[in-house]
Design an enzyme around this catalytic site. Structure first.
Site, mmCIF file in Angstrom:
data_model
loop_
_atom_site.group_PDB
_atom_site.id
_atom_site.type_symbol
_atom_site.label_atom_id
_atom_site.label_comp_id
_atom_site.label_asym_id
_atom_site.label_seq_id
_atom_site.Cartn_x
_atom_site.Cartn_y
_atom_site.Cartn_z
ATOM 1 N N CYS A 14 0.824 -1.210 0.000
ATOM 2 C CA CYS A 14 0.000 0.000 0.000
ATOM 3 C C CYS A 14 0.863 1.267 0.000
ATOM 4 O O CYS A 14 1.598 1.514 0.951
ATOM 5 C CB CYS A 14 -0.904 -0.056 1.238
ATOM 6 S SG CYS A 14 -1.640 1.498 1.722
ATOM 7 N N CYS A 17 0.143 3.813 2.808
ATOM 8 C CA CYS A 17 0.624 3.291 4.099
ATOM 9 C C CYS A 17 2.081 3.701 4.327
ATOM 10 O O CYS A 17 2.486 3.982 5.458
ATOM 11 C CB CYS A 17 0.506 1.768 4.146
ATOM 12 S SG CYS A 17 -1.197 1.182 4.020
#
Length: 90
Positions: A14, A17
């Protein structure tokens, strides 16, 4: 009194993230041991992610005394997190 716990539900694949991680590091510098920060990889912890109903990463969940106080989806700046967490440390 228990300190607040900030759970960062993330995934290694991600992109956003990866942007959240430095914000959590800044938060740790600002708040020290007043808050416990836990990073939880959703791919390695599917049951926990399901328990908290995680559909989007990153999702931050702030708990105090086992009760969810805040839930934030997407990248959240350290300053915003600090404002949310400070009242929970008193």
């Amino acid at each position: 009194m228990a300190k607040p716990v900030l759970m960062d539900f993330f995934a290694v694949w991600c992109g956003p993230c990866k942007l959240q991680t430095p914000e959590l590091e800044k938060l740790k510098e600002m708040m020290g041991d007043a808050v416990e920060i836990k990073k939880i990889d959703v791919d390695d912890n599917l049951e926990l992610a399901q328990k908290y109903g995680i559909m989007v990463v990153p999702t931050l969940v702030i708990e105090k005394d086992g009760e969810i106080k805040e839930r934030l989806e997407g990248v959240t700046p350290a300053d915003t997190l600090k404002r949310m967490l400070e009242p929970l440390t008193e």
